[in-house]
Design a protein around this motif. Structure first.
Motif, PDB file in Angstrom:
ATOM      1  N   TRP A  32       0.755  -1.110   0.021  1.00 56.61           N
ATOM      2  CA  TRP A  32       0.041  -0.045   0.015  1.00 56.61           C
ATOM      3  C   TRP A  32       0.871   1.441   0.152  1.00 56.61           C
ATOM      4  CZ3 TRP A  32      -4.764  -0.661  -1.294  1.00 56.61           C
ATOM      5  CH2 TRP A  32      -5.463  -1.800  -1.088  1.00 56.61           C
ATOM      6  N   ASP A  33       1.861   1.285   0.716  1.00 61.12           N
ATOM      7  CA  ASP A  33       2.851   2.461   0.930  1.00 61.12           C
ATOM      8  C   ASP A  33       3.357   2.740  -0.497  1.00 61.12           C
ATOM      9  OD1 ASP A  33       1.549   2.765   3.239  1.00 61.12           O
ATOM     10  OD2 ASP A  33       3.326   2.058   4.463  1.00 61.12           O
ATOM     11  N   LYS A  34       3.143   3.932  -1.196  1.00 65.56           N
ATOM     12  CA  LYS A  34       3.892   4.106  -2.619  1.00 65.56           C
ATOM     13  C   LYS A  34       4.651   5.222  -2.467  1.00 65.56           C
ATOM     14  CE  LYS A  34       1.875   0.468  -4.226  1.00 65.56           C
ATOM     15  NZ  LYS A  34       2.507  -0.810  -4.255  1.00 65.56           N
ATOM     16  N   GLU A  35       5.546   5.622  -3.447  1.00 65.05           N
ATOM     17  CA  GLU A  35       6.158   6.604  -3.403  1.00 65.05           C
ATOM     18  C   GLU A  35       5.166   7.696  -4.064  1.00 65.05           C
ATOM     19  OE1 GLU A  35       9.508   7.211  -2.583  1.00 65.05           O
ATOM     20  OE2 GLU A  35       9.552   5.493  -1.633  1.00 65.05           O
ATOM     21  N   PRO A  36       5.687   9.102  -3.785  1.00 63.22           N
ATOM     22  CA  PRO A  36       4.906  10.062  -4.401  1.00 63.22           C
ATOM     23  C   PRO A  36       4.811  10.058  -5.977  1.00 63.22           C
ATOM     24  CG  PRO A  36       6.147  10.996  -2.736  1.00 63.22           C
ATOM     25  CD  PRO A  36       6.708   9.600  -2.783  1.00 63.22           C
ATOM     26  N   VAL A  37       3.951  10.454  -6.621  1.00 66.30           N
ATOM     27  CA  VAL A  37       3.711  10.451  -8.089  1.00 66.30           C
ATOM     28  C   VAL A  37       4.378  11.944  -8.509  1.00 66.30           C
ATOM     29  CG1 VAL A  37       2.057  10.299  -9.970  1.00 66.30           C
ATOM     30  CG2 VAL A  37       1.789   9.112  -7.985  1.00 66.30           C
ATOM     31  N   ASP A  38       5.189  11.585  -9.546  1.00 60.40           N
ATOM     32  CA  ASP A  38       5.788  12.966 -10.306  1.00 60.40           C
ATOM     33  C   ASP A  38       4.769  13.225 -11.442  1.00 60.40           C
ATOM     34  OD1 ASP A  38       7.010  14.917 -11.469  1.00 60.40           O
ATOM     35  OD2 ASP A  38       8.652  13.631 -12.143  1.00 60.40           O
ATOM     36  N   MET A  39       4.177  14.358 -11.180  1.00 58.02           N
ATOM     37  CA  MET A  39       2.909  14.623 -12.042  1.00 58.02           C
ATOM     38  C   MET A  39       3.487  14.948 -13.502  1.00 58.02           C
ATOM     39  SD  MET A  39       0.266  14.296 -10.252  1.00 58.02           S
ATOM     40  CE  MET A  39      -0.786  14.564 -11.429  1.00 58.02           C
ATOM     41  N   ASP A  40       4.777  15.527 -13.561  1.00 60.78           N
ATOM     42  CA  ASP A  40       5.238  15.649 -15.216  1.00 60.78           C
ATOM     43  C   ASP A  40       5.458  14.252 -15.867  1.00 60.78           C
ATOM     44  OD1 ASP A  40       5.182  18.568 -14.694  1.00 60.78           O
ATOM     45  OD2 ASP A  40       7.175  18.498 -13.937  1.00 60.78           O
ATOM     46  N   GLU A  41       6.178  13.501 -14.912  1.00 64.53           N
ATOM     47  CA  GLU A  41       6.336  12.044 -15.661  1.00 64.53           C
ATOM     48  C   GLU A  41       5.103  11.409 -15.792  1.00 64.53           C
ATOM     49  OE1 GLU A  41       8.505   8.711 -16.765  1.00 64.53           O
ATOM     50  OE2 GLU A  41       8.887  10.865 -16.501  1.00 64.53           O
TER      51      GLU A  41
END
Length: 63
Positions: A32-41
């Motif tokens: 469940w614990d995921k890295e933050p999403v890079d919105m540009d990527e």
């Protein structure tokens, strides 16, 4: 003081397996614990997707 059967069960389980809570935390982190999403990527990935045909199992080879 009243203690429900469930509470007794959990207390006994934690005594028998003292590492239970740590195992649960590791399992949660794995699923469940995921890295933050890079919105540009993410935007770049969505723009580079190839569209899917409406019915993917039909391929008109002969026509």
């Amino acid at each position: 003081m009243y203690e429900s059967d469930i509470t007794k069960f959990l207390s006994e389980l934690k005594q028998q397996r003292p590492t239970l809570e740590e195992e649960q935390r590791r399992g949660r982190a794995l699923l469940w614990d995921k890295e933050p999403v890079d919105m540009d990527e993410r935007t770049r990935q969505q723009a580079s997707r190839v569209g899917q045909t409406p019915y993917v199992y039909y391929q008109n080879f002969g026509a």
